[in-house]
Write an enzyme that holds these catalytic residues in place. Structure first.
Site, mmCIF file in Angstrom:
data_model
loop_
_atom_site.group_PDB
_atom_site.id
_atom_site.type_symbol
_atom_site.label_atom_id
_atom_site.label_comp_id
_atom_site.label_asym_id
_atom_site.label_seq_id
_atom_site.Cartn_x
_atom_site.Cartn_y
_atom_site.Cartn_z
ATOM 1 N N ALA A 64 0.775 -1.249 0.000
ATOM 2 C CA ALA A 64 0.000 0.000 0.000
ATOM 3 C C ALA A 64 0.805 1.298 0.000
ATOM 4 C CB ALA A 64 -0.927 -0.005 1.204
ATOM 5 N N GLY A 114 0.483 4.994 -0.193
ATOM 6 C CA GLY A 114 -0.951 5.158 0.035
ATOM 7 C C GLY A 114 -1.717 5.877 -1.050
ATOM 8 N N ASP A 135 2.173 -2.972 4.172
ATOM 9 C CA ASP A 135 3.400 -2.821 3.387
ATOM 10 C C ASP A 135 4.519 -3.463 4.197
ATOM 11 O OD1 ASP A 135 4.077 -0.925 0.774
ATOM 12 O OD2 ASP A 135 5.854 -1.335 2.010
ATOM 13 N N ASP A 157 -0.783 -4.146 -5.752
ATOM 14 C CA ASP A 157 0.019 -3.197 -6.546
ATOM 15 C C ASP A 157 1.483 -3.573 -6.303
ATOM 16 O OD1 ASP A 157 0.747 -1.055 -8.078
ATOM 17 O OD2 ASP A 157 0.324 0.458 -6.548
ATOM 18 N N CYS A 179 3.495 -0.868 -12.409
ATOM 19 C CA CYS A 179 3.808 0.314 -13.229
ATOM 20 C C CYS A 179 4.909 -0.100 -14.206
ATOM 21 C CB CYS A 179 4.194 1.527 -12.384
ATOM 22 S SG CYS A 179 5.557 1.257 -11.270
#
Ligand code: SAM
Length: 426
Positions: free
Chosen positions: A252, A255, A273, A319, A372
């Site tokens: 996370a 955030g 995390d 993520d 990403c």
């Protein structure tokens, strides 16, 4: 100017020796507290610029040298000067004079200053011809390592050149309006009242025409707005959260996406995390945005048995840590720090993470896998393999105008590169 150049040379040397650019600059500011904001801005611009075009500048420099320079720092100083001569509006004579003075400071003798002066004047005389020569060499033309160019050409035969060039652009500054507190049009009007022009992209995303310091953003301290790339802003809406849902953000910090999830619905959020210091940044963001209660865990998504209470989640955001190949416009050092073998290391972690998090999802629940990265090993290849091993998983469409085939969002001047796969448990 000379101090700026010397600190820039130092920063570039540290990055090319393997250090992360953000950390190197943070350390530079910590050790040089007397720097003005203008000096910091100049060091930042030069460091980012040289790293953005490193292989191009280095090819130019090699063609000007008959033998290696006696001091590596002189080499970096010349890269800085070549960057300025090619990409800045600074007067040519000032660039050359400052470089010569910096060389004297670095080497402690006049010889170095004469050498730097001669090399730069030689470049200026032949600039057009030398620049034309760099077009023949792919690593110089695109300013990426060859393995990176080859991988993208193989994976995106139609788009690779555009992707490479997009990664060399200055990233836009994009805001996410906290729609729990203010509407997008009302916030845009507040920006306009402060003479800050913006363009609505989608959802809560406003792209600024020109970047500004966050302190200048109206209501920033009060949590009306966050800075977040428009591509990153697609994650939370894709996860389709509703009031009362149990949601896990497994990777996370700091955030960005979890605060967005909280802005969309009144959810029961668990944020986790592995890195405690990054969770501190997350907590600061949650406080600034006046987020309601949430559960915070410092733990690893690779080891749910260490922290999971056995209650299933309705939604999971994974993520995952990745090569970050979709955000080189913001982190140009990544191009030179990554090695081809790193991609396999990332995919091993990503594969295990996805498999370990899947059992935590309830039937009918949704998991958003996000990176990403623009490398398919970390993205559609990994998800395809997961789907073939998990009969209880199916991929839902990730629909948005910007997302191409297989959930891939390619970097452009409007947003960074991301990958999204929305998986539902049957
Ligand atoms: C891409 S970043 C997350 C960005 C975040 N979702 C946001 O939008 O602000 C990946 C995060 O994964 C964290 N991480 C790395 N390994 C992890 C692990 N084994 N378990 C949990 N988090 C991990 C890193 O500390 C990093 O903060």
């Amino acid at each position: 100017m000379i101090k700026t150049q010397l600190l820039t040379v130092n920063a570039i040397g540290n990055v090319l020796a393997g250090a992360n650019l953000t950390g190197v600059l943070r350390e530079t500011w910590r050790k040089n507290t007397m720097l003005s904001s203008q000096q910091r801005g100049a060091i930042q611009d030069l460091t980012y610029g040289v790293l953005r075009y490193y292989s191009q500048l280095d090819t130019l420099l090699q063609s000007l040298l008959h033998k290696p320079l006696p001091d590596r720092r002189l080499h970096y100083l010349l890269l800085v000067s070549l960057y300025q001569l090619n990409y800045s509006k600074a007067p040519v004579h000032a660039i050359v004079n400052h470089a010569a003075s910096s060389a004297r400071m670095l080497a402690g003798n006049r010889g170095a200053s004469g050498l730097v002066n001669a090399i730069l004047r030689n470049f200026i005389r032949q600039q057009e011809m030398l620049l034309a020569q760099t077009k023949q060499d792919e690593t110089a033309r695109y300013a990426y390592p060859q393995w990176w160019i080859d991988k993208l050409r193989q994976q995106y035969p139609q788009h690779y050149a555009g992707i490479l060039l997009a990664g060399n652009q200055h990233p836009p500054m994009t805001l996410r309006v906290n729609q729990k507190q203010i509407t997008v049009s009302d916030y845009q009007a507040r920006l306009q009242a402060c003479a800050i022009d913006s363009e609505w992209l989608w959802g809560s995303a406003l792209r600024l025409t020109r970047p500004v310091a966050v302190e200048q953003l109206p209501g920033f301290a009060e949590g009306l707005v966050s800075v977040q790339d428009a591509g990153a802003q697609l994650a939370a809406p894709l996860l389709d959260v509703g009031a009362g849902m149990r949601v896990l953000d497994a990777c996370a910090a700091p955030g960005g996406k979890s605060t967005h999830l909280m802005e969309l619905a009144d959810i029961k959020l668990t944020v986790m995390d592995k890195h405690a210091e990054r969770l501190t940044m997350l907590q600061e963001n949650f406080t600034r945005l006046k987020m309601p209660d949430y559960q915070l865990i410092c733990g690893s998504a690779l080891e749910p048995s260490q922290w999971w209470d056995g209650q299933l989640f309705d939604r999971i955001l994974a993520d995952v840590p990745c090569s970050a190949s979709g955000v080189v416009n913001r982190h140009p050092d990544i191009k030179w720090l990554r090695r081809p073998g790193d991609i396999e290391t990332f995919t091993q972690t990503q594969r295990i993470m996805l498999r370990k998090l899947w059992p935590l999802l309830c039937r009918g629940g949704k998991l958003l896998y996000a990176t990403c990265s623009i490398f398919s090993e970390e993205n559609n290849l990994l998800v395809t393999e997961f789907l073939s091993d998990h009969e209880d998983a199916r991929a839902l469409p990730c629909t948005h105008e910007t997302i191409i085939h297989h959930g891939q969002l390619l970097p452009s001047t409007r947003h960074d590169g991301f990958f999204y796969a929305l998986l539902q448990k049957n």
